[in-house]
Design a protein around this motif. Structure first.
Motif, PDB file in Angstrom:
ATOM      1  N   ASN A 178       3.589 -34.196  24.462  1.00 38.68           N
ATOM      2  CA  ASN A 178       4.530 -33.550  23.701  1.00 38.68           C
ATOM      3  C   ASN A 178       3.788 -34.051  22.408  1.00 38.68           C
ATOM      4  O   ASN A 178       2.949 -34.949  21.923  1.00 38.68           O
ATOM      5  CB  ASN A 178       5.517 -34.350  23.049  1.00 38.68           C
ATOM      6  N   SER A 180       3.517 -33.875  17.895  1.00 42.08           N
ATOM      7  CA  SER A 180       4.872 -33.587  17.222  1.00 42.08           C
ATOM      8  C   SER A 180       3.810 -34.896  16.104  1.00 42.08           C
ATOM      9  O   SER A 180       3.192 -35.348  15.806  1.00 42.08           O
ATOM     10  CB  SER A 180       6.162 -34.746  17.638  1.00 42.08           C
ATOM     11  N   PRO A 181       4.360 -34.183  14.226  1.00 47.33           N
ATOM     12  CA  PRO A 181       5.918 -33.170  14.692  1.00 47.33           C
ATOM     13  C   PRO A 181       5.651 -31.773  14.670  1.00 47.33           C
ATOM     14  O   PRO A 181       4.176 -31.218  14.574  1.00 47.33           O
ATOM     15  CB  PRO A 181       6.600 -33.219  12.709  1.00 47.33           C
ATOM     16  N   GLU A 182       7.404 -31.201  14.554  1.00 44.97           N
ATOM     17  CA  GLU A 182       6.873 -29.648  14.761  1.00 44.97           C
ATOM     18  C   GLU A 182       7.460 -28.858  14.454  1.00 44.97           C
ATOM     19  O   GLU A 182       8.952 -29.264  14.487  1.00 44.97           O
ATOM     20  CB  GLU A 182       6.635 -29.151  16.537  1.00 44.97           C
ATOM     21  N   VAL A 184       3.585 -28.707  11.686  1.00 47.33           N
ATOM     22  CA  VAL A 184       2.971 -29.250  10.928  1.00 47.33           C
ATOM     23  C   VAL A 184       2.726 -28.194   9.842  1.00 47.33           C
ATOM     24  O   VAL A 184       1.700 -27.811  10.427  1.00 47.33           O
ATOM     25  CB  VAL A 184       2.622 -30.406  12.259  1.00 47.33           C
ATOM     26  N   LEU A 190      -0.485 -35.039  13.622  1.00 41.53           N
ATOM     27  CA  LEU A 190       0.030 -34.733  14.529  1.00 41.53           C
ATOM     28  C   LEU A 190      -0.452 -35.925  15.529  1.00 41.53           C
ATOM     29  O   LEU A 190      -1.574 -36.264  16.031  1.00 41.53           O
ATOM     30  CB  LEU A 190      -0.711 -33.799  14.666  1.00 41.53           C
ATOM     31  N   THR A 191       0.474 -36.495  16.384  1.00 41.82           N
ATOM     32  CA  THR A 191       0.455 -37.483  17.011  1.00 41.82           C
ATOM     33  C   THR A 191       0.937 -36.588  18.663  1.00 41.82           C
ATOM     34  O   THR A 191       2.174 -36.089  18.227  1.00 41.82           O
ATOM     35  CB  THR A 191       1.511 -38.537  16.974  1.00 41.82           C
ATOM     36  N   THR A 243      -3.940 -40.105  18.062  1.00 43.85           N
ATOM     37  CA  THR A 243      -3.692 -38.653  16.677  1.00 43.85           C
ATOM     38  C   THR A 243      -4.572 -37.996  16.639  1.00 43.85           C
ATOM     39  O   THR A 243      -5.722 -38.379  16.468  1.00 43.85           O
ATOM     40  CB  THR A 243      -3.359 -39.431  15.053  1.00 43.85           C
ATOM     41  N   ASP A 270       1.863 -27.980  25.417  1.00 44.13           N
ATOM     42  CA  ASP A 270       2.432 -27.961  24.531  1.00 44.13           C
ATOM     43  C   ASP A 270       1.596 -27.070  22.367  1.00 44.13           C
ATOM     44  O   ASP A 270       1.002 -27.593  22.212  1.00 44.13           O
ATOM     45  CB  ASP A 270       3.133 -29.216  23.574  1.00 44.13           C
ATOM     46  N   VAL A 272       1.717 -25.731  19.020  1.00 39.41           N
ATOM     47  CA  VAL A 272       2.106 -26.553  17.211  1.00 39.41           C
ATOM     48  C   VAL A 272       1.825 -25.638  16.835  1.00 39.41           C
ATOM     49  O   VAL A 272       0.885 -24.712  16.678  1.00 39.41           O
ATOM     50  CB  VAL A 272       1.195 -27.920  17.249  1.00 39.41           C
TER      51      VAL A 272
END
Length: 275
Positions: A178, A180-182, A184, A190-191, A243, A270, A272
């Motif tokens: 996963n 996130s954030p999305e 960005v 991005l983590t 990250t 995932d 992004v």
């Protein structure tokens, strides 16, 4: 863990019998190892019959989760001048059949035989691995051997108790990703989190696979393949977290290469959106 009470395979003039710890005794002490004794009723390696090859699951590892029974084949190839009438096999875990701590048996000991030529046939049985009955964590990986038998048309027979399995019995693995954030903003952090878990046959639940190396991969939107960004290690609960700097729209995923007891697994990617 319940141990199968008795397994028997009749192959022409050859018979195998196996005795294990009764189910009630195993239920009283789940950690106790089964005692397996096998013997030929009418003698081993009588006449010209020879077992030339044993293959488990086509040479592929057998992967078992926490609920479903897994069926796989064991193929016994044998030869005799008069041709082969029957063949059968079962798997055991341990240094010898007399001290085995696990056993996996066919649903039907009468193997289905396919003639290769006038003297040789390959007989196949379907073996069942039930995580609720047959397996516990110490049985994962290698160490499995095959007890195989074959009978010829003229009444000769052969058996072997130490064919090393060409497949491992492994604990199924799961992997998630996963990011996130999305969406960005380009250049922002991005983590990417996730979790690596695998089947625990002792509890019949999935639990974190700790201290394992896992690759984080990225594929830019429109690209043909993934590239590895970094390798991280799962924590004490199997969790993953790292990250990266967002550069362009693309897909992130974690990839685990597997171990002897656990298969390789790739998470669902995932996507992004970077703006």
């Amino acid at each position: 863990m319940r141990i199968r009470a008795t397994v028997a395979a009749l192959t022409g003039t050859l018979a195998l019998s196996a005795l294990v710890v009764p189910a009630a005794q195993a239920a009283d002490d789940p950690s106790s190892a089964p005692r397996l004794a096998a013997k030929a009723v009418q003698g081993a390696n009588e006449g010209d019959t020879k077992i030339t090859k044993v293959t488990v699951n086509g040479g592929k590892d057998v992967v078992v989760g926490t609920t479903n029974k897994v069926k796989f084949s064991v193929a016994v190839t044998a030869t005799d001048p008069e041709g082969i009438a029957a063949g059968s096999a079962f798997l055991y875990h341990g240094s010898s059949v007399d001290t085995a701590d696990g056993v996996l048996t066919p649903d039907d000991f009468d193997g289905t035989c396919k003639v290769v030529n006038a003297t040789t046939s390959t007989c196949t049985v379907t073996v069942i691995a039930d995580p609720k009955v047959d397996l516990y964590n110490d049985l994962a990986g290698s160490g499995w051997k095959v007890y195989a038998a074959a009978g010829a048309n003229d009444g000769d027979g052969a058996e072997t108790e130490a064919y090393k399995s060409d497949a491992r019995i492994q604990r199924n693995a799961r992997l998630t990703t996963n990011a996130s954030p999305e969406p960005v903003k380009k250049g922002k952090t991005l983590t990417v989190t996730g979790a690596l878990t695998r089947a625990n046959w002792d509890t019949l639940k999935y639990a974190g696979y700790t201290k394992q190396s896992v690759k984080l991969q990225y594929k830019k939107k429109g690209a043909a393949s993934y590239s590895t960004l970094k390798t991280i290690t799962s924590d004490s609960k199997g969790n993953l977290k790292t990250t990266v700097t967002a550069s362009a729209d693309g897909y992130y995923r974690y990839v685990f290469a597997g171990t002897s007891t656990t298969p390789a697994v790739t998470s669902t990617s995932d996507f992004v959106d970077v703006n």
